[in-house]
Structure formats: structure tokens, C-alpha cells
Motif scaffolding. Structure first.
Motif: not given
Length: 126
Positions: A8-9, A18-19, A69-70, A81-82
Motif C-alpha cells: 500500500g505504500g 495512504l492506507t 488510524t490502525i 494503517l490509515q
């Protein structure tokens, strides 16, 4: 120890989002707390966020509190991981790891943890 897989990077502008995702193909995440760690260029690995096995308890490193936010979906065997309002200093390689240790003011990897995956690169730049 089973390696977890991060994804997701990417490249995002400051202020963007990013999430990241953390999964494992042959490892059930739902019995484990999961942590996200960041390694900036030239730096060590720093704990960013962690979540308990049930998802009830979450902790964050101070600089990301309120922006990151995890979360987890144990049915899908995935932890997210938002990351919102990203800053250039958030850049680095992000890793997830099982069984992190919440030290009250920081997140440490489990002592002796060596099952680090390849991580996923996050670049924050205009």
C-alpha cells in the motif's frame, strides 16, 4: 517466526493520505497484537502504531496521533494503517510485526523479533 507482508505504500503529496495493509498467507493474525514500524532513511526502526489482538486497544507514537488510524479485520486476516495529513517526515519504509510491546510511551518490537518483511515504501513529497 512467520514474515508478514506489507503493501500500500507509494508517493503522495504532503497533506495526502495512504492506507497500508499487513497480511500473512499462512499465519493467523487474530491471536496476535500487530504493530507498524517506520524506518526513515539513515534511521532506526521506530514504532508508529499498534493494535491488540481483539482490536480493542490501540496506541500511537506521538507525532502520528490524530492523523493515523490502525485497524484490523480478523475475519480477513488483515491489519490496516490509515495515514492522513501526511508530512514529509512520515516518509520511510513501513513494516508490520507481530506481538509488539507497548512501553507506555513508545512501541517496541518483541525482543528478538527477526521476521521483518520487505516493508512498503512511503514517500511524501511535492
Amino acid at each position: 517466526q512467520v514474515q508478514l507482508v506489507e503493501s500500500g505504500g507509494g508517493l503522495v503529496q504532503p497533506g495526502g493520505s495512504l492506507t497500508l495493509s499487513c497480511t500473512a498467507s499462512e499465519f493467523a493474525l487474530d491471536y496476535h497484537a500487530i504493530g507498524w514500524f517506520r524506518q526513515a532513511p539513515g534511521g532506526g526502526r521506530e514504532g508508529i502504531a499498534c493494535i491488540s489482538d481483539s482490536g480493542r486497544n490501540r496506541h500511537y507514537e506521538g507525532s502520528v496521533e490524530g492523523r493515523f488510524t490502525i485497524s484490523r479485520d480478523n475475519a480477513k486476516n488483515i491489519v490496516h494503517l490509515q495515514m492522513n495529513r501526511l508530512k514529509p517526515e512520515d516518509a520511510g519504509v513501513y513494516y508490520c510485526a507481530a506481538d509488539p510491546v507497548w512501553m507506555g510511551s513508545r512501541i517496541d518490537p518483541k525482543p528478538g523479533y527477526r521476521a521483518w518483511g520487505q516493508g512498503t515504501q512511503v514517500t511524501v513529497s511535492s
